[in-house]
Design an enzyme around this catalytic site. Structure first.
Site, mmCIF file in Angstrom:
data_model
loop_
_atom_site.group_PDB
_atom_site.id
_atom_site.type_symbol
_atom_site.label_atom_id
_atom_site.label_comp_id
_atom_site.label_asym_id
_atom_site.label_seq_id
_atom_site.Cartn_x
_atom_site.Cartn_y
_atom_site.Cartn_z
ATOM 1 N N ASP A 1 -34.410 -15.497 -17.156
ATOM 2 C CA ASP A 1 -33.568 -14.292 -17.175
ATOM 3 C C ASP A 1 -34.387 -13.049 -17.523
ATOM 4 O O ASP A 1 -34.063 -11.946 -17.105
ATOM 5 C CB ASP A 1 -32.421 -14.431 -18.194
ATOM 6 C CG ASP A 1 -31.327 -15.367 -17.686
ATOM 7 O OD1 ASP A 1 -31.348 -15.711 -16.490
ATOM 8 O OD2 ASP A 1 -30.464 -15.753 -18.498
ATOM 9 N N MET B 1 -24.795 -6.533 -13.772
ATOM 10 C CA MET B 1 -26.062 -6.098 -14.380
ATOM 11 C C MET B 1 -26.737 -4.989 -13.587
ATOM 12 O O MET B 1 -27.334 -4.093 -14.164
ATOM 13 C CB MET B 1 -27.008 -7.285 -14.524
ATOM 14 C CG MET B 1 -26.641 -8.150 -15.710
ATOM 15 S SD MET B 1 -28.016 -9.193 -16.201
ATOM 16 C CE MET B 1 -27.753 -10.578 -15.136
ATOM 17 N N LYS B 2 -26.637 -5.054 -12.258
ATOM 18 C CA LYS B 2 -27.264 -4.038 -11.416
ATOM 19 C C LYS B 2 -26.750 -2.633 -11.783
ATOM 20 O O LYS B 2 -27.465 -1.648 -11.598
ATOM 21 C CB LYS B 2 -26.940 -4.352 -9.951
ATOM 22 C CG LYS B 2 -27.496 -3.348 -8.964
ATOM 23 C CD LYS B 2 -27.143 -3.718 -7.534
ATOM 24 C CE LYS B 2 -27.821 -2.765 -6.554
ATOM 25 N NZ LYS B 2 -27.469 -3.067 -5.164
ATOM 26 N N HIS C 1 -25.759 -11.838 2.347
ATOM 27 C CA HIS C 1 -26.829 -12.391 1.514
ATOM 28 C C HIS C 1 -26.450 -13.796 1.018
ATOM 29 O O HIS C 1 -27.242 -14.739 1.138
ATOM 30 C CB HIS C 1 -27.094 -11.446 0.337
ATOM 31 C CG HIS C 1 -28.165 -11.909 -0.592
ATOM 32 N ND1 HIS C 1 -29.480 -11.492 -0.485
ATOM 33 C CD2 HIS C 1 -28.147 -12.776 -1.643
ATOM 34 C CE1 HIS C 1 -30.205 -12.073 -1.422
ATOM 35 N NE2 HIS C 1 -29.413 -12.851 -2.142
ATOM 36 N N GLU C 2 -25.255 -13.929 0.481
ATOM 37 C CA GLU C 2 -24.847 -15.237 -0.068
ATOM 38 C C GLU C 2 -24.710 -16.273 1.047
ATOM 39 O O GLU C 2 -25.048 -17.437 0.859
ATOM 40 C CB GLU C 2 -23.555 -15.123 -0.873
ATOM 41 C CG GLU C 2 -23.548 -14.052 -1.980
ATOM 42 C CD GLU C 2 -24.784 -14.033 -2.867
ATOM 43 O OE1 GLU C 2 -25.390 -15.098 -3.063
ATOM 44 O OE2 GLU C 2 -25.149 -12.936 -3.352
ATOM 45 N N GLY D 1 -23.999 -9.460 -8.183
ATOM 46 C CA GLY D 1 -23.283 -9.043 -6.983
ATOM 47 C C GLY D 1 -22.585 -10.255 -6.395
ATOM 48 O O GLY D 1 -21.398 -10.240 -6.098
ATOM 49 N N HIS E 1 -28.028 -17.682 1.861
ATOM 50 C CA HIS E 1 -28.479 -18.696 0.896
ATOM 51 C C HIS E 1 -28.046 -20.117 1.294
ATOM 52 O O HIS E 1 -28.623 -21.089 0.813
ATOM 53 C CB HIS E 1 -27.914 -18.400 -0.495
ATOM 54 C CG HIS E 1 -28.779 -17.518 -1.341
ATOM 55 N ND1 HIS E 1 -30.088 -17.811 -1.608
ATOM 56 C CD2 HIS E 1 -28.505 -16.363 -2.010
ATOM 57 C CE1 HIS E 1 -30.602 -16.868 -2.404
ATOM 58 N NE2 HIS E 1 -29.661 -15.974 -2.652
ATOM 59 N N TYR F 1 -37.031 -10.532 -4.435
ATOM 60 C CA TYR F 1 -36.193 -10.148 -3.291
ATOM 61 C C TYR F 1 -36.985 -9.259 -2.325
ATOM 62 O O TYR F 1 -37.179 -9.591 -1.165
ATOM 63 C CB TYR F 1 -34.953 -9.358 -3.757
ATOM 64 C CG TYR F 1 -33.996 -10.146 -4.612
ATOM 65 C CD1 TYR F 1 -34.328 -10.511 -5.920
ATOM 66 C CD2 TYR F 1 -32.749 -10.516 -4.134
ATOM 67 C CE1 TYR F 1 -33.437 -11.222 -6.716
ATOM 68 C CE2 TYR F 1 -31.848 -11.229 -4.931
ATOM 69 C CZ TYR F 1 -32.200 -11.577 -6.214
ATOM 70 O OH TYR F 1 -31.326 -12.281 -6.991
ATOM 71 N N PRO G 1 -21.662 -11.116 -13.796
ATOM 72 C CA PRO G 1 -22.896 -10.331 -13.954
ATOM 73 C C PRO G 1 -23.667 -9.992 -12.685
ATOM 74 O O PRO G 1 -24.532 -9.122 -12.710
ATOM 75 C CB PRO G 1 -23.757 -11.207 -14.868
ATOM 76 C CG PRO G 1 -23.245 -12.587 -14.686
ATOM 77 C CD PRO G 1 -21.795 -12.469 -14.357
ATOM 78 N N GLN H 1 -21.746 -19.198 -14.743
ATOM 79 C CA GLN H 1 -22.925 -18.721 -14.012
ATOM 80 C C GLN H 1 -24.092 -19.549 -14.540
ATOM 81 O O GLN H 1 -24.565 -19.328 -15.651
ATOM 82 C CB GLN H 1 -23.133 -17.220 -14.244
ATOM 83 C CG GLN H 1 -24.483 -16.681 -13.776
ATOM 84 C CD GLN H 1 -24.749 -16.899 -12.279
ATOM 85 O OE1 GLN H 1 -23.863 -16.762 -11.443
ATOM 86 N NE2 GLN H 1 -25.973 -17.279 -11.949
ATOM 87 N N GLU I 1 -35.218 -16.022 -2.797
ATOM 88 C CA GLU I 1 -34.653 -14.677 -2.648
ATOM 89 C C GLU I 1 -35.324 -13.829 -1.559
ATOM 90 O O GLU I 1 -34.655 -13.055 -0.892
ATOM 91 C CB GLU I 1 -34.673 -13.947 -3.988
ATOM 92 C CG GLU I 1 -33.760 -14.583 -5.034
ATOM 93 C CD GLU I 1 -32.297 -14.697 -4.608
ATOM 94 O OE1 GLU I 1 -31.886 -14.044 -3.625
ATOM 95 O OE2 GLU I 1 -31.565 -15.466 -5.261
ATOM 96 N N GLU J 1 -24.522 -17.699 -4.909
ATOM 97 C CA GLU J 1 -24.387 -18.540 -3.717
ATOM 98 C C GLU J 1 -23.921 -19.957 -4.023
ATOM 99 O O GLU J 1 -24.451 -20.921 -3.478
ATOM 100 C CB GLU J 1 -25.734 -18.561 -2.986
ATOM 101 C CG GLU J 1 -26.912 -19.200 -3.748
ATOM 102 C CD GLU J 1 -27.704 -18.244 -4.642
ATOM 103 O OE1 GLU J 1 -27.163 -17.194 -5.037
ATOM 104 O OE2 GLU J 1 -28.876 -18.559 -4.950
ATOM 105 N N GLN K 1 -27.217 -20.261 -12.881
ATOM 106 C CA GLN K 1 -28.578 -19.842 -12.592
ATOM 107 C C GLN K 1 -29.036 -18.859 -13.672
ATOM 108 O O GLN K 1 -28.263 -17.972 -14.029
ATOM 109 C CB GLN K 1 -28.636 -19.158 -11.223
ATOM 110 C CG GLN K 1 -30.045 -19.023 -10.696
ATOM 111 C CD GLN K 1 -30.088 -18.382 -9.299
ATOM 112 O OE1 GLN K 1 -29.222 -17.597 -8.937
ATOM 113 N NE2 GLN K 1 -31.089 -18.729 -8.520
HETATM 114 ZN ZN LIG Z 1 -29.864 -14.185 -3.658
#
Ligand SMILES: [Zn+2]
Ligand SMILES: *[C@@H]1O[C@H](CO)[C@@H](O)[C@H](O)[C@H]1NC(C)=O
Length: 660
Positions: free
Chosen positions: A422, A613-614, A341-342, A314, A345, A430, A312, A178, A364, A317, A180
Site C-alpha cells: 500500500d 484515494m485518488k 479498465h476493470e 475507482g 483486468h 499504470y 477507496p 477490499q 496494471e 476488478e 488487494q
Molecule cells: Zn487496475
C-alpha cells in the site's frame, strides 16, 4: 514509505513494549528480548521468501488449490465468524506443514476435515502489516483438507462496516471488502500471495433483509432461518476459475440489481439503481470490444457493484463482480473508462497474474494499455487513445515528483522486501507500464503486429502467474525475426530505471491542442482582463479534455494563477456547479494551490462526502500545503477519519504527517 521507515516504526513499537513490560515486571525482560528476536526472525523469513516477500506462504512446498468458506456476518460485533476448508496439495512428499498468512484472526481450532482429528498448529507473533504466520501440521497424505474455525477482528483491514446512516438508504448496515494487496489475510487464513491461485465455494449467512454478493457466480440462497432475535439467510457462491487471494471479495447490504446486458447486472442500493443502470449502459459494448482484441471472456457473468462513497478505489476488478466507486456517477457516462479498465483486468491481472507485488506493472500497465484500446475503439479512435496516453503522463509526472525522481518506487520492477505494498502504490505501474508497452508497440511494428502478440501472450499465460522476465522472454521469442528492433530495447532502463520513462512516445496531440491553448491564454492573461473568455470556450470539449485544460492550469508556472483568476475561471465555466468528480478534484486543487479562499468549504465537502484515494489524498495534501488551511485539513481528517477505509486513512495521515 521506505523499508527503513517500517523497520524504525517496528523498533519504536518494540522499544515501547519493552519499557512497558520492564517497568511493570522486571522478570519478563528476557521474554521481551526473545520476542524482539522472534519478530526479527519473522521479518527475515519474509524478506527471504523466494516466492513473495509480503507473504509467509511457501506454495513451492505445499499449496492450497480450493477453498470452501462458510461464514456468518455479524453486524453487531462487526466480525465474521467462519470455518474455512483449505484443500492442500503437498509439492513433495517430505513436506509436513503448510504456512498461512493471517492478520488479527482468532483461531478457534484446526482439524483434518476428512477425519475430524485435531491438527497441531502454531500462530506466530504478528509483524507489522504482514500479520502472523499460521503453521499447520498436515496429515500424512499428499492431499488433505485442513479445516480452520476462526473469527475476524473488528479491525480487519480488508473490511469496512458501515452504519445505516453511512449508506444511501440510511436503514440497513453495509459491509464491503477490499483485499488487494495484502488484506485478504485479515478475513481468511490463506496463502495471501498472488503466486497462489485457487477456486472457491462459499456459503455466507447474513441478516435476511440484506443481500450478499461475492467475486464469483451466484449459486442460490437458503431458506430464511429464524432464531430468537434474528432472522438470517444463506447465500451461496462458486468461483470455478482459480484466482489469487486478492480477488476474493464480499459485500453485504440492502442491494438490488438491474440488467444492463446479456451477461451483466448492475447492483447498488435501491436509491441509486436507475442512475447506475444509465451510467454503465455501455458495459456489454466494452466487453465485446475487449473480446475482439484479446479473446473470449471466460468468467461467465460480468456484474458491477456500485459501492457506498467510502470505497477507496475507482474500481476493483473482483472477478464476475467489479466493484466501483459512486464517484463515477457523473450522469453522462463520461467516467465509464474506469469500467473499461476493470473489464480489461478480466484478462490482464485476473487471467495473467503478477507473481508478487514487485511485478504489479504486469497487472496494471497491461490493463491500462488494453483500457485505452477499448476506449479508443468505442469513441474517438486512435487520436482518443493517444490523448488518454498523453493525459496519463500528467498523473505519472505528478506521482514521480511526489515520490522523488530517485525513489525506488518509481521503478517498474519494485523490490518489495520489507515494504507494505500500500505504501508503494502509485500510478507508476499504470502509466510507466503503459508507456513501455506503447513504446514496444510502435517499435515492433504498430497495432497490426502488437495486438496479435498481446492475444498470444494472454493465451500463453492465462490461468498462470508470471514475472517480468517471463514477459521479456516471451516477447523476445515472438519477435525473434526482428532482431534489430529488439536490440534497441533498453530493458535495464525500462525495468530498473527510476523517474520518468527515458523515452516518451510522440503522442498524437490533436485533442489536447485546444485544451493547452485555452489554458495558455488564461495563464498569459493579466489579472483584470477576463473579457476574452466565454462559457462556450469549453463547450465542445469532453470531460477528459476539460481535465486536460485544468491539468495545464495546475502545471502553470508559479504566480501565474492568482486567486482572482481562479474565481474568474470558476465563474466563466460554471465549475462550482460541475459535479464530475475528476473535474471537481482538479478545480479544487487549482483553487487551493492559488490560495483562493472562496472554495475551501467545497473542498471540505468533497473530501468528507467520498473516500476515493485518488481524490482525498491530493485535496488533503493541498489543504495541508497552505498554512491558512493546514489546521482545517488536520481537524477535518480527525473528525472524519472513521468514515474512511483503513488504507485510505493511512494514506491521508501520511499526507498530513500524522501517525495513525
Ligand atoms: Zn487496475
Ligand atoms: C534489474 O535489477 C535486478 C536487481 O538488481 C537485476 O537482477 C536485473 O537483472 C535487472 N534487470 C535488468 C533488465 O537489467
Amino acid at each position: 514509505m521506505t523499508i527503513s521507515y517500517i523497520l524504525s516504526s517496528i523498533a519504536v513499537l518494540l522499544i515501547s513494549l519493552f519499557f512497558l513490560f520492564f517497568r511493570s515486571n522486571p522478570t519478563t525482560r528476557s521474554d521481551t528480548m526473545a520476542n524482539t528476536s522472534a519478530t526479527e526472525a519473522l521479518l527475515d523469513e519474509l524478506r527471504q521468501n523466494p516466492v513473495d516477500p509480503n507473504s509467509f506462504a511457501r506454495p513451492d512446498l505445499s499449496r492450497v488449490d480450493h477453498i470452501l468458506w462458510k461464514a456468518f456476518v455479524n453486524f453487531e460485533k462487526q466480525t465474521i465468524g467462519a470455518t474455512v476448508d483449505l484443500t492442500v496439495q503437498k509439492q513433495t512428499e517430505t513436506v509436513d506443514e503448510i504456512l498461512l498468512d493471517t492478520s488479527g484472526l482468532s483461531i478457534d481450532g484446526v482439524t483434518d476435515a476428512q477425519t475430524g482429528q485435531p491438527l497441531n498448529y502454531t500462530l506466530s507473533p504478528s509483524v507489522a502489516v504482514f500479520g502472523a504466520k499460521l503453521t499447520v501440521k498436515l496429515p500424512a497424505s499428499v492431499r488433505s483438507t485442513v479445516r480452520i474455525a476462526y473469527r475476524t477482528s473488528s479491525k480487519a483491514t480488508a473490511l469496512q462496516w458501515l452504519k445505516p446512516e453511512q449508506t444511501a438508504g440510511k436503514r440497513h448496515p453495509y459491509l464491503l471488502s477490499q483485499c488487494q494487496a495484502i488484506h485478504c489475510r485479515s478475513i481468511l487464513p490463506i496463502q495471501d500471495t498472488p503466486a497462489v491461485k485457487q477456486t472457491y465455494d462459499a456459503a455466507i449467512v447474513a441478516p435476511k433483509d440484506l443481500v450478499v454478493l461475492m467475486s464469483a457466480v451466484r449459486d442460490g440462497t437458503g431458506a430464511v432461518h429464524q432464531s430468537d432475535n434474528s432472522a438470517t439467510k444463506e447465500y451461496r457462491f462458486k468461483q470455478k476459475i482459480a484466482i489469487p487471494s486478492y480477488l476474493i471479495a464480499i459485500a453485504v447490504g440492502d442491494l438490488v440489481s438491474k440488467e444492463i446486458g446479456p451477461r451483466s447486472h448492475v447492483w447498488s442500493e435501491p436509491a441509486l439503481i436507475d442512475r447506475c443502470a444509465y451510467e454503465f449502459a455501455n458495459t456489454e459494448k466494452m466487453l465485446a470490444t475487449a473480446e475482439s482484441i484479446v479473446g473470449p471472456y471466460v468468467w461467465g457473468v460480468y456484474d458491477l457493484l456500485v459501492l457506498p462513497p467510502s470505497f477507496p478505489f475507482g474500481g476493483m476488478e473482483n472477478p464476475c463482480l467489479t466493484f466501483v466507486t459512486p464517484t463515477l456517477l457523473a450522469g453522462d457516462r463520461s467516467l465509464e473508462s474506469v469500467v473499461a479498465h476493470e473489464i480489461a483486468h478480466s484478462w490482464t491481472g485476473n487471467l495473467v497474474t503478477n507473481k508478487n507485488w514487485g511485478h504489479f506493472w504486469l497487472n496494471e500497465g497491461f490493463t491500462t494499455f488494453l483500457e485505452n484500446k477499448i476506449v479508443g475503439r468505442l469513441s474517438g479512435g486512435e487520436p482518443n487513445r493517444q490523448f488518454r496516453a498523453f493525459e496519463g503522463l500528467k498523473s505519472l509526472k505528478n506521482d514521480i515528483d511526489n515520490l522523488g525522481r530517485d525513489s525506488p518506487f518509481t521503478k517498474l520492477l519494485i523490490d518489495h522486501r520489507g515494504v507494505d505494498p500500500d505504501d508503494a502504490f502509485s500510478t507508476v505501474p499504470y502509466y510507466k507500464g503503459h508507456t513501455f508497452l506503447f513504446y514496444l508497440e510502435q517499435l515492433l511494428g504498430g497495432p497490426e503486429v502488437f495486438e496479435p502478440f498481446l492475444r498470444t501472450y494472454i493465451d500463453n499465460f492465462k490461468y498462470k502467474v508470471i514475472e517480468t522476465n517471463d514477459f521479456r522472454s516471451f516477447l523476445q521469442n515472438y519477435f525473434s525475426d526482428n532482431k534489430e528492433a529488439l536490440s534497441r530495447i533498453d530493458w535495464g532502463l525500462w525495468i530498473n530505471g527510476t523517474g520518468m520513462p527515458h523515452i516518451i512516445p510522440d503522442y498524437d496531440q490533436t485533442l489536447a491542442k485546444e485544451c493547452i491553448e485555452l489554458a495558455n491564454r488564461w495563464i498569459a492573461a493579466a489579472d483584470t482582463d477576463w473579457s476574452q473568455f466565454r462559457a462556450n470556450d469549453i463547450s465542445a470539449m469532453d470531460a477528459w479534455q476539460r481535465v486536460e485544460f485544468l491539468n495545464n492550469l495546475l502545471a502553470a508556472p508559479e504566480g501565474k494563477i492568482s486567486a482572482a483568476k481562479v474565481e474568474a475561471i470558476t465563474r466563466t465555466y460554471g465549475l462550482q456547479d460541475n459535479h464530475n468528480s475528476e473535474i471537481r478534484c482538479l478545480w479544487l486543487r487549482l483553487s487551493l494551490a492559488a490560495h483562493c479562499k472562496a472554495y475551501t468549504a467545497d473542498a471540505v465537502q468533497f473530501i468528507t462526502s467520498q473516500g476515493r484515494m485518488k481524490f482525498v489524498k491530493p485535496i488533503y495534501k493541498a489543504l495541508y500545503a497552505w498554512d491558512e488551511t493546514r489546521q482545517l485539513a488536520v481537524d477535518t481528517f480527525k473528525a472524519n477519519a472513521h468514515q474512511l477505509m483503513d488504507m485510505s486513512a493511512k494514506a491521508v495521515a501520511k499526507e498530513l504527517h500524522l501517525n495513525v
